[in-house]
Design a protein around this motif. Structure first.
Motif, PDB file in Angstrom:
ATOM      1  N   ARG A 196     -35.477 -17.610 -11.986  1.00  0.00           N
ATOM      2  CA  ARG A 196     -35.816 -17.256 -13.354  1.00  0.00           C
ATOM      3  C   ARG A 196     -34.867 -16.147 -13.796  1.00  0.00           C
ATOM      4  O   ARG A 196     -34.420 -15.348 -12.968  1.00  0.00           O
ATOM      5  CB  ARG A 196     -37.258 -16.761 -13.478  1.00  0.00           C
ATOM      6  CG  ARG A 196     -38.302 -17.830 -13.241  1.00  0.00           C
ATOM      7  CD  ARG A 196     -39.701 -17.313 -13.526  1.00  0.00           C
ATOM      8  NE  ARG A 196     -39.880 -16.964 -14.933  1.00  0.00           N
ATOM      9  CZ  ARG A 196     -40.186 -17.832 -15.890  1.00  0.00           C
ATOM     10  NH1 ARG A 196     -40.319 -19.104 -15.594  1.00  0.00           N
ATOM     11  NH2 ARG A 196     -40.346 -17.429 -17.141  1.00  0.00           N
ATOM     12  N   TYR A 249     -36.263 -17.479 -18.868  1.00  0.00           N
ATOM     13  CA  TYR A 249     -36.008 -18.907 -18.723  1.00  0.00           C
ATOM     14  C   TYR A 249     -35.972 -19.283 -17.242  1.00  0.00           C
ATOM     15  O   TYR A 249     -35.520 -18.491 -16.400  1.00  0.00           O
ATOM     16  CB  TYR A 249     -34.650 -19.288 -19.339  1.00  0.00           C
ATOM     17  CG  TYR A 249     -34.570 -19.090 -20.829  1.00  0.00           C
ATOM     18  CD1 TYR A 249     -34.913 -20.123 -21.707  1.00  0.00           C
ATOM     19  CD2 TYR A 249     -34.145 -17.877 -21.363  1.00  0.00           C
ATOM     20  CE1 TYR A 249     -34.827 -19.939 -23.076  1.00  0.00           C
ATOM     21  CE2 TYR A 249     -34.060 -17.687 -22.733  1.00  0.00           C
ATOM     22  CZ  TYR A 249     -34.402 -18.722 -23.585  1.00  0.00           C
ATOM     23  OH  TYR A 249     -34.329 -18.549 -24.937  1.00  0.00           O
ATOM     24  N   CYS A 262     -34.116 -21.228 -14.372  1.00  0.00           N
ATOM     25  CA  CYS A 262     -32.690 -21.519 -14.221  1.00  0.00           C
ATOM     26  C   CYS A 262     -32.431 -22.169 -12.867  1.00  0.00           C
ATOM     27  O   CYS A 262     -33.289 -22.170 -11.976  1.00  0.00           O
ATOM     28  CB  CYS A 262     -31.858 -20.240 -14.348  1.00  0.00           C
ATOM     29  SG  CYS A 262     -32.220 -19.003 -13.082  1.00  0.00           S
ATOM     30  N   CYS A 314     -29.121 -23.562 -17.465  1.00  0.00           N
ATOM     31  CA  CYS A 314     -30.248 -22.867 -18.077  1.00  0.00           C
ATOM     32  C   CYS A 314     -30.330 -23.228 -19.551  1.00  0.00           C
ATOM     33  O   CYS A 314     -29.306 -23.400 -20.216  1.00  0.00           O
ATOM     34  CB  CYS A 314     -30.066 -21.349 -17.906  1.00  0.00           C
ATOM     35  SG  CYS A 314     -31.359 -20.350 -18.641  1.00  0.00           S
ATOM     36  N   GLY A 342     -31.495 -21.231 -21.795  1.00  0.00           N
ATOM     37  CA  GLY A 342     -31.168 -20.027 -22.558  1.00  0.00           C
ATOM     38  C   GLY A 342     -29.682 -19.960 -22.861  1.00  0.00           C
ATOM     39  O   GLY A 342     -28.847 -20.308 -22.037  1.00  0.00           O
TER      40      GLY A 342
END
Length: 203
Positions: free
Chosen positions: A31, A40, A42, A56, A58
């Motif tokens: 994360r 997010y 990841c 990711c 984000g």
């Protein structure tokens, strides 16, 4: 067997120097938190002690500061150097000591198949939330250690001692034997297949 060869020794090497480390392909979950505090899920695609390539959802800006918690590696932080189609690349800000530890951890992950670590591929590797543990030898001697990896059939631990291969040991309530030595510690094969319930003290 894979090994990192660092050509730089500075504590805060710039990105150009950090790429002196060769990235290794990994598949690690984690994360991360962007500068706006949004979090997010990841996945690490490839990584070196100097930088990391995330997949990711984000989308940070270039030079944005990011903090990530990666399974088996722990907390890393750095700044975004490049956006990719499905994520971004981040240069890692770390001390020389932290970079050396990352190199050792990534070497271990990259060489798992060659090391023959005890977990059966049919058994999922579990992420220990409590990594602090104690290894006990048959004669009662106890040594502090850190869980690096855990499955129903075995574990890898970061520990200073190297008991001989075949040595009977106890990790928590689990009995096993030493089956491999590697850079940071030893691999243990449990004497019997464990249940998730038996591993709850670490999960």
């Amino acid at each position: 067997m894979y090994s990192f060869q660092a050509t730089q020794n500075s504590n805060m090497a710039p990105p150009a120097q950090q790429r002196a480390f060769q990235r290794v392909a990994v598949n690690l979950q984690g994360r991360l938190m962007l500068a706006n505090y949004e979090e997010y899920v990841c996945k690490v695609i490839d990584m070196s002690p100097g930088d990391v390539n995330f997949a990711c959802a984000g989308r940070p800006r270039a030079n944005e500061r990011v903090i990530a918690y990666i399974d088996h590696l722990g907390r890393i932080e750095g700044t975004v150097t490049k956006l990719t189609e499905d994520g971004f690349v981040m240069s890692i800000v770390a001390t020389g000591r932290k970079r050396e530890k990352l190199a050792a951890q990534l070497t271990w992950i990259a060489n798992k198949h060659e090391l023959g670590l005890p977990e059966d591929r049919r058994h999922d590797r579990l992420t220990p939330r409590n990594t602090v543990a104690e290894l006990m030898l048959e004669d009662g001697r106890r040594y502090p250690c850190r869980l690096m990896d855990l499955s129903l059939s075995g574990a890898a631990i970061d520990i200073d001692i190297r008991p001989p291969i075949g040595t009977a040991v106890q990790l928590g309530n689990m009995r096993g034997r030493i089956v491999r030595h590697f850079l940071e510690g030893v691999a243990i094969e449990f004497l019997s297949l464990q249940s998730r319930e038996a591993l709850t003290e670490f999960l």
